[in-house]
Design a protein around this motif. Structure first.
Motif, mmCIF file in Angstrom:
data_model
loop_
_atom_site.group_PDB
_atom_site.id
_atom_site.type_symbol
_atom_site.label_atom_id
_atom_site.label_comp_id
_atom_site.label_asym_id
_atom_site.label_seq_id
_atom_site.Cartn_x
_atom_site.Cartn_y
_atom_site.Cartn_z
ATOM 1 N N GLY A 55 0.801 -1.219 0.000
ATOM 2 C CA GLY A 55 0.000 0.000 0.000
ATOM 3 C C GLY A 55 0.832 1.267 0.000
ATOM 4 N N CYS A 56 1.899 1.259 -0.773
ATOM 5 C CA CYS A 56 2.755 2.450 -0.865
ATOM 6 C C CYS A 56 3.292 2.574 -2.285
ATOM 7 C CB CYS A 56 3.890 2.375 0.153
ATOM 8 S SG CYS A 56 4.973 0.964 -0.045
ATOM 9 N N SER A 57 4.158 3.539 -2.505
ATOM 10 C CA SER A 57 4.749 3.720 -3.822
ATOM 11 C C SER A 57 6.265 3.647 -3.708
ATOM 12 C CB SER A 57 4.334 5.069 -4.429
ATOM 13 O OG SER A 57 4.784 6.118 -3.599
ATOM 14 N N VAL A 58 6.923 3.520 -4.844
ATOM 15 C CA VAL A 58 8.376 3.470 -4.905
ATOM 16 C C VAL A 58 8.862 4.737 -5.596
ATOM 17 C CG1 VAL A 58 10.375 2.242 -5.823
ATOM 18 C CG2 VAL A 58 8.386 0.946 -5.063
ATOM 19 N N ASP A 59 9.787 5.427 -4.955
ATOM 20 C CA ASP A 59 10.390 6.622 -5.538
ATOM 21 C C ASP A 59 11.884 6.368 -5.656
ATOM 22 O OD1 ASP A 59 7.934 8.044 -5.507
ATOM 23 O OD2 ASP A 59 8.244 8.495 -3.390
ATOM 24 N N ILE A 60 12.391 6.407 -6.872
ATOM 25 C CA ILE A 60 13.822 6.190 -7.098
ATOM 26 C C ILE A 60 14.471 7.546 -7.308
ATOM 27 C CG2 ILE A 60 15.551 5.148 -8.612
ATOM 28 C CD1 ILE A 60 13.469 2.959 -9.198
#
Length: 71
Positions: A55-60
């Protein structure tokens, strides 16, 4: 620096998601998933898949070594 695997473990604990639940989402055994965690060998698409389960996002972020600027 904290690895993606360590971040997944932290999020699992915070969200009450078992690592076996993530393994099932990846269609692999718990042991195979734990091996990936130990090696920290996740592709960008696998990180997105784990993020969806958690339930989250990935930020690179890329950081310029000379200037410290984050891109």
């Amino acid at each position: 620096m904290i690895t993606a695997s360590e971040k997944m473990k932290i999020l699992c604990k915070r969200k009450g998601v078992r690592q076996s639940d993530l393994a099932a989402a990846f269609g692999m055994s718990r042991q195979a998933f734990n091996n990936k965690l130990r090696r920290d060998s996740f592709s960008p698409s696998e990180l997105e898949q784990a993020a969806a389960v958690l339930g989250c996002s990935v930020d690179i972020v890329f950081t310029d070594h000379k200037t410290g600027e984050k891109v």
